[in-house]
Design a protein around this motif. Structure first.
Motif, short mmCIF file in Angstrom:
data_model
loop_
_atom_site.label_atom_id
_atom_site.label_comp_id
_atom_site.label_asym_id
_atom_site.label_seq_id
_atom_site.Cartn_x
_atom_site.Cartn_y
_atom_site.Cartn_z
N MET A 1 0.82 -1.21 0.00
CA MET A 1 0.00 0.00 0.00
C MET A 1 0.86 1.26 0.00
O MET A 1 0.59 2.22 -0.72
N PHE A 2 1.92 1.24 0.82
CA PHE A 2 2.79 2.40 0.90
C PHE A 2 3.46 2.68 -0.45
O PHE A 2 3.68 3.83 -0.81
N LYS A 3 3.77 1.61 -1.20
CA LYS A 3 4.41 1.80 -2.50
C LYS A 3 3.49 2.54 -3.47
O LYS A 3 3.93 3.37 -4.25
N LYS A 4 2.19 2.22 -3.43
CA LYS A 4 1.23 2.88 -4.31
C LYS A 4 1.02 4.34 -3.91
O LYS A 4 0.87 5.22 -4.76
N LEU A 5 1.01 4.58 -2.61
CA LEU A 5 0.77 5.94 -2.12
C LEU A 5 2.03 6.82 -2.18
O LEU A 5 1.92 8.05 -2.14
N TYR A 6 3.19 6.19 -2.30
CA TYR A 6 4.45 6.93 -2.23
C TYR A 6 4.56 7.98 -3.32
O TYR A 6 5.10 9.08 -3.09
N SER A 7 4.05 7.69 -4.51
CA SER A 7 4.15 8.64 -5.61
C SER A 7 3.30 9.89 -5.36
O SER A 7 3.51 10.92 -6.01
N TYR A 8 2.36 9.82 -4.42
CA TYR A 8 1.53 10.98 -4.08
C TYR A 8 1.90 11.55 -2.71
O TYR A 8 1.10 12.28 -2.10
N ARG A 9 3.07 11.24 -2.23
CA ARG A 9 3.47 11.58 -0.86
C ARG A 9 3.46 13.09 -0.62
O ARG A 9 2.97 13.56 0.42
N PHE A 10 4.00 13.86 -1.56
CA PHE A 10 4.07 15.30 -1.36
C PHE A 10 2.68 15.95 -1.41
O PHE A 10 2.40 16.85 -0.63
N GLU A 11 1.83 15.49 -2.33
CA GLU A 11 0.49 16.04 -2.42
C GLU A 11 -0.31 15.78 -1.15
O GLU A 11 -0.97 16.68 -0.62
N PHE A 12 -0.25 14.53 -0.66
CA PHE A 12 -0.97 14.16 0.56
C PHE A 12 -0.48 14.98 1.74
O PHE A 12 -1.28 15.51 2.53
N PHE A 13 0.82 15.11 1.86
CA PHE A 13 1.39 15.86 2.98
C PHE A 13 0.99 17.33 2.90
O PHE A 13 0.61 17.94 3.91
N PHE A 14 1.03 17.90 1.70
CA PHE A 14 0.70 19.31 1.51
C PHE A 14 -0.77 19.59 1.84
O PHE A 14 -1.10 20.57 2.51
N ILE A 15 -1.66 18.73 1.37
CA ILE A 15 -3.10 18.92 1.61
C ILE A 15 -3.42 18.88 3.09
O ILE A 15 -4.19 19.71 3.60
N THR A 16 -2.83 17.94 3.83
CA THR A 16 -3.08 17.86 5.27
C THR A 16 -2.51 19.07 6.00
O THR A 16 -3.09 19.54 6.98
N GLN A 17 -1.39 19.58 5.53
CA GLN A 17 -0.82 20.79 6.13
C GLN A 17 -1.75 21.99 5.94
O GLN A 17 -1.97 22.77 6.88
N ILE A 18 -2.30 22.13 4.74
CA ILE A 18 -3.22 23.23 4.47
C ILE A 18 -4.45 23.11 5.36
O ILE A 18 -4.97 24.12 5.87
N GLY A 19 -4.92 21.88 5.57
CA GLY A 19 -6.05 21.67 6.47
C GLY A 19 -5.73 22.11 7.89
O GLY A 19 -6.57 22.74 8.57
N ILE A 20 -4.53 21.80 8.37
CA ILE A 20 -4.12 22.18 9.71
C ILE A 20 -4.07 23.70 9.85
O ILE A 20 -4.52 24.28 10.85
N LEU A 21 -3.53 24.37 8.84
CA LEU A 21 -3.34 25.81 8.92
C LEU A 21 -4.64 26.59 8.77
O LEU A 21 -4.88 27.58 9.46
N PHE A 22 -5.51 26.14 7.85
CA PHE A 22 -6.66 26.97 7.48
C PHE A 22 -8.01 26.32 7.75
O PHE A 22 -9.05 26.89 7.40
N GLY A 23 -8.01 25.14 8.36
CA GLY A 23 -9.27 24.46 8.64
C GLY A 23 -10.19 25.25 9.55
O GLY A 23 -11.42 25.22 9.40
N SER A 24 -9.61 26.02 10.47
CA SER A 24 -10.43 26.79 11.41
C SER A 24 -11.18 27.93 10.73
O SER A 24 -12.06 28.55 11.33
N LEU A 25 -10.82 28.25 9.48
CA LEU A 25 -11.56 29.27 8.74
C LEU A 25 -12.95 28.78 8.36
O LEU A 25 -13.87 29.58 8.15
N PHE A 26 -13.11 27.46 8.26
CA PHE A 26 -14.36 26.88 7.78
C PHE A 26 -15.10 26.08 8.86
O PHE A 26 -16.26 25.75 8.70
N ILE A 27 -14.37 25.74 9.94
CA ILE A 27 -14.97 24.95 11.02
C ILE A 27 -14.87 25.73 12.31
O ILE A 27 -13.84 26.35 12.59
N ARG A 28 -15.92 25.73 13.09
CA ARG A 28 -15.96 26.49 14.35
C ARG A 28 -14.74 26.21 15.20
O ARG A 28 -14.29 25.06 15.31
N GLY A 29 -14.17 27.24 15.81
CA GLY A 29 -12.89 27.17 16.50
C GLY A 29 -12.77 26.04 17.50
O GLY A 29 -11.81 25.28 17.47
N ASP A 30 -13.74 25.91 18.43
CA ASP A 30 -13.63 24.90 19.46
C ASP A 30 -13.76 23.48 18.89
O ASP A 30 -13.06 22.56 19.33
#
Length: 231
Positions: A1-30
């Motif tokens: 499974m990791f071998k198949k996902l490895y080619s998308y490693r940077f995209e997956f990592f980047f998307i989750t980072q964006i969620g961490i940084l800006f998720g609170s803009l769309f979801i209530r703070g608490d």
């Protein structure tokens, strides 16, 4: 499974980072702070495991961090507020994770032969990871020496429990990008030195890593044009 996902490693990592940084803009703070944010951090840990899956010396280390973080998240959901020691352990897990994964991202980008969108995602993810490292540095200083940072909305910690993390996250990225609005101030010697370090790290990354990637892309494009002219 990791071998198949490895080619998308940077995209997956980047998307989750964006969620961490800006998720609170769309979801209530608490709600974001208590539930969604920790889930995004877990997904980011999973993305990190995929990213270093070819490095056996790091793979098991990251897997242990992922299991420990998942256990802490489960404990928090069942028991509510985490004990102070457990919060420090969780904080240490994320700090260690971003130190190692940032090194690995920079290394993979540095040694990439071809510059494509995956490398661009990796380069941006590395910069975001440095901002998160800066945040953990600031949090460490503030936790050991309360009041090391002042200004902004830090005075609202009593009524807004998320104010400290949000404000220091903001301060880290604003400092690393050398914008420096001046609304939050480092008022102790250690906090001031940390601010200098964060600013220098951001500039070194932009000057060195970004320049290397741009140089590779220009050479790659020039080589392609030369090949086309010969044919």
């Amino acid at each position: 499974m990791f071998k198949k996902l490895y080619s998308y490693r940077f995209e997956f990592f980047f998307i989750t980072q964006i969620g961490i940084l800006f998720g609170s803009l769309f979801i209530r703070g608490d709600v974001f702070e208590e539930s969604v944010g920790p889930i995004l951090f877990l997904l980011n840990l999973i993305a990190g495991v995929i990213l270093i899956s070819k490095r056996k010396e790091f793979f098991w280390f990251f897997l242990i961090l992922l299991v420990a973080s998942g256990a802490i998240f489960g404990f928090a959901q069942t028991k509510g507020e985490l004990p102070l020691l457990t919060s420090y352990i969780q904080f240490g897990i994320y700090f260690a994770f971003y130190l190692v994964v940032t090194y690995e991202i920079i290394k993979q980008v540095w040694y990439s032969v071809m510059v494509d969108k995956k490398v661009i995602y990796g380069m941006v993810s590395g910069f975001v990871s440095l901002g998160l490292i800066g945040f953990f540095i600031c949090m460490s200083i503030e936790l050991t020496d309360p009041g090391a940072f002042q200004g902004g909305l830090l005075h609202m910690q009593g009524t807004h429990p998320n104010a400290l993390t949000e404000q220091l996250m903001y301060f880290s990225f604003i400092t690393m990008m050398t914008i420096g609005y001046g609304d939050i101030l480092p008022v102790t010697a250690l906090a001031q030195k940390a601010s200098i370090l964060i600013g220098l790290i951001g500039q070194f990354y932009l000057v060195v890593i970004t320049a290397v990637v741009v140089g590779k892309f220009i050479n790659q494009k020039k080589a392609g044009q030369d090949t086309g002219q010969k044919t």
